[in-house]
Design an enzyme around this catalytic site. Sequence first.
Site, PDB file in Angstrom:
ATOM      1  N   ASP A 203      -7.191  32.100 -24.507  1.00  0.00           N
ATOM      2  CA  ASP A 203      -7.159  32.116 -23.054  1.00  0.00           C
ATOM      3  C   ASP A 203      -6.889  30.741 -22.461  1.00  0.00           C
ATOM      4  OD1 ASP A 203      -9.569  31.135 -23.950  1.00  0.00           O
ATOM      5  OD2 ASP A 203     -10.768  32.780 -23.169  1.00  0.00           O
TER       6      ASP A 203
ATOM      7  N   ASN B   8     -22.688  36.630 -20.780  1.00  0.00           N
ATOM      8  CA  ASN B   8     -22.601  37.990 -20.227  1.00  0.00           C
ATOM      9  C   ASN B   8     -21.889  38.943 -21.180  1.00  0.00           C
ATOM     10  OD1 ASN B   8     -19.970  37.154 -20.088  1.00  0.00           O
ATOM     11  ND2 ASN B   8     -19.742  37.406 -17.881  1.00  0.00           N
TER      12      ASN B   8
ATOM     13  N   HIS C 256     -18.869  38.390 -22.628  1.00  0.00           N
ATOM     14  CA  HIS C 256     -17.394  38.370 -22.670  1.00  0.00           C
ATOM     15  C   HIS C 256     -16.887  37.780 -23.985  1.00  0.00           C
ATOM     16  CE1 HIS C 256     -17.271  34.171 -20.525  1.00  0.00           C
ATOM     17  NE2 HIS C 256     -17.115  33.993 -21.814  1.00  0.00           N
TER      18      HIS C 256
ATOM     19  N   GLU D 157     -14.208  40.062 -19.153  1.00  0.00           N
ATOM     20  CA  GLU D 157     -15.515  40.096 -18.502  1.00  0.00           C
ATOM     21  C   GLU D 157     -16.057  41.531 -18.443  1.00  0.00           C
ATOM     22  OE1 GLU D 157     -16.730  37.282 -18.156  1.00  0.00           O
ATOM     23  OE2 GLU D 157     -15.903  36.070 -16.559  1.00  0.00           O
TER      24      GLU D 157
HETATM   25  C1  F6R Z   1     -13.118  30.346 -24.833  1.00  0.00           C
HETATM   26  C2  F6R Z   1     -13.502  31.741 -24.617  1.00  0.00           C
HETATM   27  C3  F6R Z   1     -14.855  32.111 -24.169  1.00  0.00           C
HETATM   28  C4  F6R Z   1     -15.950  31.321 -24.865  1.00  0.00           C
HETATM   29  C5  F6R Z   1     -17.314  31.742 -24.357  1.00  0.00           C
HETATM   30  C6  F6R Z   1     -18.425  30.913 -24.964  1.00  0.00           C
HETATM   31  O1  F6R Z   1     -11.796  30.255 -25.286  1.00  0.00           O
HETATM   32  O2  F6R Z   1     -12.693  32.580 -24.788  1.00  0.00           O
HETATM   33  O3  F6R Z   1     -15.035  33.482 -24.400  1.00  0.00           O
HETATM   34  O4  F6R Z   1     -15.849  31.535 -26.242  1.00  0.00           O
HETATM   35  O5  F6R Z   1     -17.365  31.604 -22.969  1.00  0.00           O
HETATM   36  O6  F6R Z   1     -18.328  29.596 -24.532  1.00  0.00           O
HETATM   37  P1  F6R Z   1     -19.248  28.439 -25.178  1.00  0.00           P
HETATM   38  O7  F6R Z   1     -18.814  28.312 -26.587  1.00  0.00           O
HETATM   39  O8  F6R Z   1     -18.919  27.208 -24.380  1.00  0.00           O
HETATM   40  O9  F6R Z   1     -20.644  28.885 -25.030  1.00  0.00           O
END
Ligand code: F6R
Length: 534
Positions: free
Chosen positions: A67, A136, A138, A143
Site C-alpha cells: 500500500d 482494528n 486491517h 479497513e
Molecule cells: C503497512 C500496512 C499496515 C500495517 C499495520 C500495522 O504497509 O499495510 O497494514 O502493517 O497498520 O502497522 P505497525 O506495524 O506500524 O503496527
Amino acid sequence: MRVIVCENYEEMSEQAAKLVSSQLILKPESVLGLATGSTPIGLYQRLIENNKKGEIDFSQVTTFNLDEYYPIKRTNDQSYYYFMNEQLFSKVNINPENTYIPNGETKTPNDECANYEKLIKMHGGVDLQILGIGQNGHIGFNEPDANLNSKTHLTNLTENTIEANSRFFTSDEEVPRQALTMGISTILKSKKIILLASGANKSRVVSALLNDAINTSVPATMLKVHPDVVLICDKDAYTGVRLGVDIGGTEVKFAVVEGGKILYRSQFETEKDSADRFVEQIAEECNKIRKEYPIKTIGIGTPGTIKNGLVSASNLPFKSYPLGKRLKDYIDMPINIDNDANCAALGESEFGAGEKYENIIMVTLGTGVGGGIIIDNKICHGKYSMGEVGHIIIEAKNGLPCPCGQTGCWEQYASVTAFIRQAKTAALENTDSALYRIYKENGEKLNGKLIFAALDEGCPVAQKVFDEYIDWLVVGIKSLINIFGPDAIIIAGGITKQGERLVAPIRERVNNSDVAIEVSELQNDAGALGAAML
Ligand code: F6R
C-alpha cells in the site's frame, strides 16, 4: 494458520527473517509482497545483514508493496516509497526497477490500482507476502467494513487508523485520509503469507483473529481461508486479555491483564465459612468482568495443595474441594488453577524482576515462607505440590515445631514471624537495649519495621538479631541454589521494602556471582498477574 509465539520483538524478527531468507535461497527470483509500518523493520534489518553476509541475494527479486498513502509525494519522508528505500531497498542488492509501490502521486488512482493488479499478475503473482496487522484488524489498508474490496483499490482510512498513523506526522492535518492498497483477494492470491504482530497493543486483535469466525469487522480473519499462513508474534501480542484471580486468606483479588498491564482490578473479603458460597461470589465477579472485557482465559491462584483437582487450604473453606469443577458450573470458559505462590513466581517471571531470567525461585517472607519455582520459564510441578520452600528442614535436632507437622522447617527461622519472635527474645534478654525499649513501647505490635528502627538507632542487640536472621535466610537460599541452580532468587513480602538493606547482606553471604538476588518488583500484584498467565 500456523502460530509461532516468540519471546520478544527480536525473536519474532529473527524467525521471520529465517523464513524469508529460505524463500530467497530456494527461489532466487521470488516475488515478495512487502509491508511498511514499525513491525517489519526488525525483519528488514536482518535481511540487510543476511544480504551483506552473502547469505541471500536480492538481484533477481521483485517486490510489490501492499500500500501507499494517497495522495502523497514520494519525497515525503512519511511516504511508503521513502520508507522502503530507507529501510530496505537502498541497503540490499535489489534492482530498484524491480520494486513496485502503488504511486501516491498519480492523478488517476483507479487506473493506478488496475495497473498494479495487472503488474502483479504479469510477474506470476506474489510468492511470499509479509503482512502487519492494524489494531482494528486491517491488513494492508483493508479497513473493517461490511463490504471488503477484493482488488487493489483507493480506500478511505478509518479514524482509528488515521490516529495510529498520526504518530509519524508533525500535525493532524498532514495525516493522509486515503490510501491505495492491495485488496483482500490480491493478498489471498499470494502463495505464502507471513503475518507479524508485536506488542501488547496488538493482543486484542490477535486474540480476535485466532478466536473469532471469519468476519469483515476484523479483515485479517479472511486469512483463515488461506492454506499457508504463518502468524509470527511476540508474547505480548499473543497473550490477549486475561483475568487473574488471587485468592488469599483475607481477600480475593481480581486483575484484568493485557500484555503485563493491569487494565482493571477489584477485590472482596474472603468468605471463610462456605466453599460453595465463596465460589458463587468469585464466579459472579468473574462474569461481571467478562461483560466489560473480552477475557480469553481465567487463571486462579489459591493457597494450599491441589490434588487431582481437589483443593485443600487450611485458611480457606476448601477441604478436598473441587474448585475448578464448581467454578465451571457458573463460568463457561477455560479456567486454570494453581497454587498462589506458584502464580506469584510466574507473574514475577513474566513481568517483574524475573523477566530477564529463565530460571527463578521466588521466596516470599511473611507469616510463613512461601515459594515458587520457575524453570525454563515454566512453573515446576511435582505430583501434588512443589515449591513449598518454607518447609525444607534446616534443623535436624531440636528443630522448632511447625504447624505442618514437621520440626525444624525453614519458615520457623526465616519468616517475618520468626524474625519478630527472635527480636522479642533478644529484647527480653537485654533490657538495657534500644530494642527492649521499642518492644516495651509497642508490645505485641512489634514488627519488622520497628526492629529496623532499633537498627537505625545503632542498637547492637537489634544488629545481632538481624545478622542471625540473615544467616537463617541464607541457609535456605543456599540450599535452593544447590538444588535448582536458578539464575535468580527473587525475594518478596513487606520486609523487602527495606530493599538493599535486606538484600545486600544476603547477597554478600550467599557469595555466588552466578545467582542474582533481587527484590520482587510486582509484590502484591504478582499473584494475580501470574494467575492470569497460567
Ligand atoms: C503497512 C500496512 C499496515 C500495517 C499495520 C500495522 O504497509 O499495510 O497494514 O502493517 O497498520 O502497522 P505497525 O506495524 O506500524 O503496527
